[in-house]
Design a protein around this motif. Structure first.
Motif, PDB file in Angstrom:
ATOM      1  N   ARG A 105      38.321 -13.460 -21.131  1.00 25.22           N
ATOM      2  CA  ARG A 105      37.335 -14.507 -21.357  1.00 25.22           C
ATOM      3  C   ARG A 105      35.924 -14.054 -21.008  1.00 25.22           C
ATOM      4  O   ARG A 105      34.961 -14.767 -21.268  1.00 25.22           O
ATOM      5  N   LYS A 377      34.171 -14.823 -28.693  1.00 22.63           N
ATOM      6  CA  LYS A 377      34.723 -15.593 -29.820  1.00 22.63           C
ATOM      7  C   LYS A 377      35.993 -14.974 -30.389  1.00 22.63           C
ATOM      8  O   LYS A 377      36.357 -15.205 -31.543  1.00 22.63           O
ATOM      9  N   SER A 380      40.416 -17.183 -30.510  1.00 24.06           N
ATOM     10  CA  SER A 380      41.208 -17.790 -31.585  1.00 24.06           C
ATOM     11  C   SER A 380      41.732 -16.723 -32.540  1.00 24.06           C
ATOM     12  O   SER A 380      42.808 -16.878 -33.106  1.00 24.06           O
ATOM     13  N   VAL A 381      40.970 -15.634 -32.689  1.00 24.46           N
ATOM     14  CA  VAL A 381      41.440 -14.540 -33.543  1.00 24.46           C
ATOM     15  C   VAL A 381      42.714 -13.934 -32.943  1.00 24.46           C
ATOM     16  O   VAL A 381      43.707 -13.698 -33.635  1.00 24.46           O
ATOM     17  N   ALA A 383      44.699 -15.371 -30.776  1.00 23.83           N
ATOM     18  CA  ALA A 383      45.776 -16.360 -30.816  1.00 23.83           C
ATOM     19  C   ALA A 383      46.455 -16.311 -32.183  1.00 23.83           C
ATOM     20  O   ALA A 383      47.680 -16.450 -32.291  1.00 23.83           O
ATOM     21  N   ASP A 384      45.642 -16.119 -33.220  1.00 24.57           N
ATOM     22  CA  ASP A 384      46.197 -16.023 -34.568  1.00 24.57           C
ATOM     23  C   ASP A 384      47.030 -14.744 -34.721  1.00 24.57           C
ATOM     24  O   ASP A 384      48.078 -14.739 -35.373  1.00 24.57           O
ATOM     25  N   THR A 387      50.298 -15.404 -33.260  1.00 20.08           N
ATOM     26  CA  THR A 387      51.113 -16.171 -34.197  1.00 20.08           C
ATOM     27  C   THR A 387      51.846 -15.237 -35.149  1.00 20.08           C
ATOM     28  O   THR A 387      53.026 -15.416 -35.417  1.00 20.08           O
ATOM     29  N   GLN A 390      54.647 -13.409 -33.386  1.00 24.50           N
ATOM     30  CA  GLN A 390      55.844 -14.224 -33.167  1.00 24.50           C
ATOM     31  C   GLN A 390      56.804 -14.120 -34.344  1.00 24.50           C
ATOM     32  O   GLN A 390      58.007 -14.258 -34.178  1.00 24.50           O
ATOM     33  N   ARG A 403      44.829  -9.339 -41.835  1.00 25.98           N
ATOM     34  CA  ARG A 403      44.314 -10.650 -41.460  1.00 25.98           C
ATOM     35  C   ARG A 403      43.509 -10.546 -40.158  1.00 25.98           C
ATOM     36  O   ARG A 403      42.420 -11.096 -40.037  1.00 25.98           O
ATOM     37  N   LYS A 406      40.166  -8.915 -40.783  1.00 28.77           N
ATOM     38  CA  LYS A 406      39.200  -9.812 -41.424  1.00 28.77           C
ATOM     39  C   LYS A 406      38.625 -10.801 -40.405  1.00 28.77           C
ATOM     40  O   LYS A 406      37.418 -10.993 -40.312  1.00 28.77           O
ATOM     41  N   ASN A 407      39.523 -11.422 -39.617  1.00 25.14           N
ATOM     42  CA  ASN A 407      39.063 -12.419 -38.644  1.00 25.14           C
ATOM     43  C   ASN A 407      38.214 -11.790 -37.546  1.00 25.14           C
ATOM     44  O   ASN A 407      37.257 -12.388 -37.074  1.00 25.14           O
TER      45      ASN A 407
ATOM     46  N   LEU B  96      38.958 -18.101 -40.432  1.00 21.23           N
ATOM     47  CA  LEU B  96      39.984 -18.565 -39.517  1.00 21.23           C
ATOM     48  C   LEU B  96      39.859 -20.066 -39.254  1.00 21.23           C
ATOM     49  O   LEU B  96      40.859 -20.766 -39.137  1.00 21.23           O
ATOM     50  N   LYS B 314      51.822 -21.738 -35.175  1.00 22.24           N
ATOM     51  CA  LYS B 314      50.892 -22.801 -35.565  1.00 22.24           C
ATOM     52  C   LYS B 314      51.555 -23.942 -36.315  1.00 22.24           C
ATOM     53  O   LYS B 314      50.861 -24.757 -36.919  1.00 22.24           O
ATOM     54  N   ASP B 330      37.814 -22.388 -26.941  1.00 23.73           N
ATOM     55  CA  ASP B 330      37.003 -21.372 -27.620  1.00 23.73           C
ATOM     56  C   ASP B 330      35.519 -21.623 -27.448  1.00 23.73           C
ATOM     57  O   ASP B 330      34.707 -20.882 -27.996  1.00 23.73           O
TER      58      ASP B 330
END
Lengths: 414, 382
Positions: A105, A377, A380-381, A383-384, A387, A390, A403, A406-407, B96, B314, B330
């Motif tokens: 963080r 920032k 969230s990238v 976290a994706d 995902t 998983q 992906r 790109k993010n 995103l 998600k 965030d």
């Protein structure tokens, strides 16, 4: 009677309206640019994201003894949800003076100017492990002092190991050996590896193959590379072959729990697993080894937290003194004994390995460890990315990395 | 009474003959006084609502137009104003933010689409059962059905986590019948996907894996709620149907028995009585239940927060939870506020649409007439 009531109601109504208007526009939303340093005895507010009772108590005691020795006061508050509480405190313009900042963080806070870069003012900042300093450096400035750190290593369940007819010679040091050993375990009906389904575990494989999500300076996205692809393909092959399982598939909240229950013979976790196993599964016998090396050598991930000082604190000088006391070798060793963390100073290394010889693999990891992604920032990238991980066993690693690439590019640009 | 006192020393009884003209004269004065008094009486509520609801909402609207990073106040000149960027990011810009938002919308569409009809039907059914005078121990059943609604949703969610664990009660029960239960909270595959898989169609058809509106492939839109989402749906249906049962029950007890008896006399069957007598008289309650159901299920948050935090993959992400996560995790407060305003608009539009669909039309009267006629016909026939 009613006339009096009417009058009262009128007064109340006017008062209420006045209240509304004053609240709406009177309070002066324009805040002063910089808060000034206040000298004299300080009342430090310290917000910590505690790992548990032991840590809270240890920090409270350390803070109390610093306060009484220096003539200040220090109030330690353990946060229920550090990120959220800190976010609200910063938004409300009343942040605590000193608080924990997770390395993952760090960039978010540093980039918005919430942190005071006090690294230069610390007495012997050069003594911190280089990988930990990098984790808290932004634009060439060391922002805050790492309070301790953890690295990932391989835990091996001794009983399951011998039951499967394996010896110490079978402990894997390379990917190929790992696959071979895992197949032997599987043939005996034992799940070989429990591994957490996040970049904080699987990312170690990417490091062992020389890849990572961002470039070392945190300015470029490097997710979509052949190195990362090969690493993810290797992990995917472990998953599809049944050589590795995610904790949820083993009915556990995290890999350490699955390991403690004996659902898997190996796991990849940090030194926190020590305390967790002691509390929940005291009878499990296990040994700790460095992670198997990949084609590009050894690699592991480090996790660390620093003592952040708020840019808006009124007691910055005193706060720096406080942090210096907290990261001294003696204090770090006492924290290490209190709640099992590894000191962030190289000077404390020998003392630590003497006191905890079983943790050698964890400490040694500091040499080749990769810290969390150091860019704002990115949460969230990532976290994706998690995902995608998983569903790695039936997903396409190439598409996933594209992906993430790109993010990450979008996040680093914005 | 207030006017009497306001009249002052004049004794109203003594002034009786002159009363009629005076009253008319006074009425205007009293009325205007009434208006002022009325405003005064509601002033505390207006102030409280204004201070704690309207003002924060307006502030959030402002934040949704800025790129505030959570440092200091959002109402200074240093906070960059970005106009509608936060909103366009959710709909038109490929990234995103849009992907997450559209995933959450998809999840919530399935959630609302299943939860609202099922809980309404279940609540109505339970209310009819409990309203049945022949049922013994009605009080007990009423309490039993209502019980989940008064329990804390967090507590119930935690219990469900245990029930749906891989070795939990549900899977043990399924194992008794030789069914290998899914890993409820780890399975991100859509139910539709699973059903098709059972029919031997394991790969999505090529035409559906790309394209699709708002950056989400058709297959992502169509694959149905995930297994994890289904267990949350089951939980919510179970907990909320009790509350709505109570509403239906209250409405059922308002239906005059004479109507029911008249229907019986006319020889209407049980089904006809339900269809043409009971249901039409439940229309206002039906609107209430559906509206509350839609609003509540678009805002689902606590179950998600406790049980899954948007995982696996998600598939349990909802706009309300996404808004919280975007803002407080965030630090993108502007984007988070924008999500919540879009959610607000969705709810308003759907509620208006529902009102329009369930409005009192002539059809109501026509239905009743038809009921009478069919009742009469059956009566004649018998």
């Amino acid at each position: 009677m009613a006339r009096r009531f009417l009058r009262r109601a009128t007064v109340a109504g006017i008062a209420a309206t006045a209240l509304l208007t004053s609240a709406a526009c009177g309070s002066g939303f324009d805040d002063d640019a910089e808060s000034s340093q206040t000298s004299g005895p300080a009342a430090l507010q310290i917000l910590i994201g505690s790992s548990g009772e032991a840590e809270t108590k240890a920090v409270q005691e350390a803070a109390a003894s610093w306060a009484s020795a220096s003539g200040n006061t220090a109030t330690v508050t353990p946060a229920q949800d550090l990120v959220q509480q800190l976010g609200q405190a910063l938004a409300g313009d009343a942040p605590p003076d000193v608080f924990y900042v997770d390395a993952g963080r760090f960039a978010d806070y540093a980039s918005v100017g919430a942190l005071e870069p006090y690294g230069d003012k610390l007495a012997d900042a050069g003594d911190f492990y280089p990988s930990l300093r990098t984790a808290f450096t932004r634009d060439g400035k060391l922002y805050c002092a790492p309070k301790d750190f953890s690295t990932l290593a391989l835990q091996v369940n001794t009983d399951l190991w011998t039951k499967a007819g394996l010896t110490d010679a079978d402990i894997p040091t390379t990917w190929d050996q790992f696959t071979a050993t895992a197949r032997k375990l599987k043939a005996k009906g034992v799940t070989p590896l429990a591994i957490g389904d996040t970049r904080d575990r699987i990312g170690a494989f990417m490091r062992q193959n020389g890849g990572w999500i961002t470039s070392p300076d945190g300015k470029q996205a490097t997710a979509d590379t052949p190195e990362n692809l090969q690493a993810l393909q290797y992990v995917k092959s472990l998953l599809t072959e049944g050589l590795a399982r995610y904790p949820k598939q083993l009915d556990a909240g995290w890999a350490g729990e699955a390991f403690g229950k004996g659902s898997a013979a190996m796991t990849i976790e940090g030194n926190w697993i020590k305390g967790a196993l002691q509390n929940d599964f005291p009878n499990v016998k296990y040994t700790v080894h460095p992670l198997p090396a990949g084609p590009k050598g050894q690699g592991t991930l480090s996790f660390t937290t620093c003592w952040g000082i708020a840019a808006k604190s009124k007691f910055k000088d005193q706060a720096i003194k406080f942090v210096e006391a907290m990261v001294s070798v003696e204090q770090q060793m006492s924290f290490a004994k209190g709640f099992g963390v590894m000191p962030s100073r190289q000077a404390a290394r020998d003392q630590y390995t003497q006191a905890f010889p079983a943790d050698k693999a964890f400490v040694d990891g500091a040499e080749y460890a990769q810290g969390p992604v150091n860019a704002p920032k990115m949460d969230s990238v990532l976290a994706d990315f998690d995902t995608g991980l998983q569903g790695l066993d039936r997903g396409d690693p190439k598409a996933l990395l594209e992906r993430v690439q790109k993010n990450t590019q979008a996040a680093l640009a914005g | 009474m207030a006017t009497d006192v306001l009249a002052g020393p004049d004794d109203p009884r003594r002034a009786a003959p002159a009363e009629p003209p005076r009253r008319t004269r006074r009425r205007g004065g009293t009325r205007s006084g009434e208006t002022a008094a009325g405003w005064l009486f509601v002033a505390p509520v207006i102030v409280i609502l204004g201070l704690f609801m309207l003002l924060p909402i307006l502030m959030a609207l402002w934040v949704s137009l800025t790129d505030w990073n959570g440092q200091g106040s959002p109402f200074t000149s240093r906070v960059p104003l970005v106009g509608l960027d936060n909103y366009t990011d959710l709909f038109t810009r490929d990234g995103l933010a849009r992907q997450n938002f559209m995933t959450s919308i998809r999840n919530n569409l399935y959630y609302v689409g299943i939860v609202v009809p099922v809980q309404t039907a279940l609540a109505l059914f339970l209310a009819l059962v409990v309203n049945n005078r022949m049922l013994r121990g009605r009080g007990f059943f009423r309490a039993a059905f209502y019980f989940p609604s008064v329990t804390s949703s967090v507590a119930i969610s935690v219990v469900f986590l245990f029930i749906f664990a891989n070795a939990g009660a549900v899977n043990r029960l399924l194992a008794l019948f030789g069914i290998d239960g899914p890993q409820w909270f780890a399975d991100s595959r859509g139910v539709l996907h699973l059903l098709l898989g059972a029919l031997g169609m394991d790969e999505p058809p090529r035409a559906l894996t790309s394209g699709g509106p708002f950056g989400l492939a058709w297959w992502d839109w169509l694959s149905g709620p995930s297994v994890a989402m289904c267990s949350i749906i089951i939980l919510v249906v179970w907990t909320t149907s009790g509350t709505f049962m109570l509403m239906f029950l209250a409405a059922l007890q308002q239906v005059p028995e004479t109507l029911e008896e008249a229907g019986k006399l006319d020889g209407a069957t049980r089904w006809q009585r339900l269809r043409f007598i009971t249901l039409p008289s439940l229309r206002p309650t039906m609107f209430l239940v559906l509206a509350l159901g839609v609003i509540g299920s678009w805002q689902v948050f606590d179950q998600i927060y406790v049980m899954s935090q948007g995982d696996p993959a998600k598939t349990t992400l909802t706009p309300a939870y996404l808004s919280y996560r975007t803002a407080f995790r965030d630090f993108e407060y502007g984007s988070g506020a924008a999500i919540s305003f879009v959610l607000f608009l969705i709810i308003i539009l759907l509620t208006l649409g529902q009102r329009w669909l369930l409005r009192e039309r002539d059809s109501g009267r026509r239905l009743r007439r038809r009921a009478d006629r069919s009742g009469a016909e059956t009566g004649r026939r018998s």
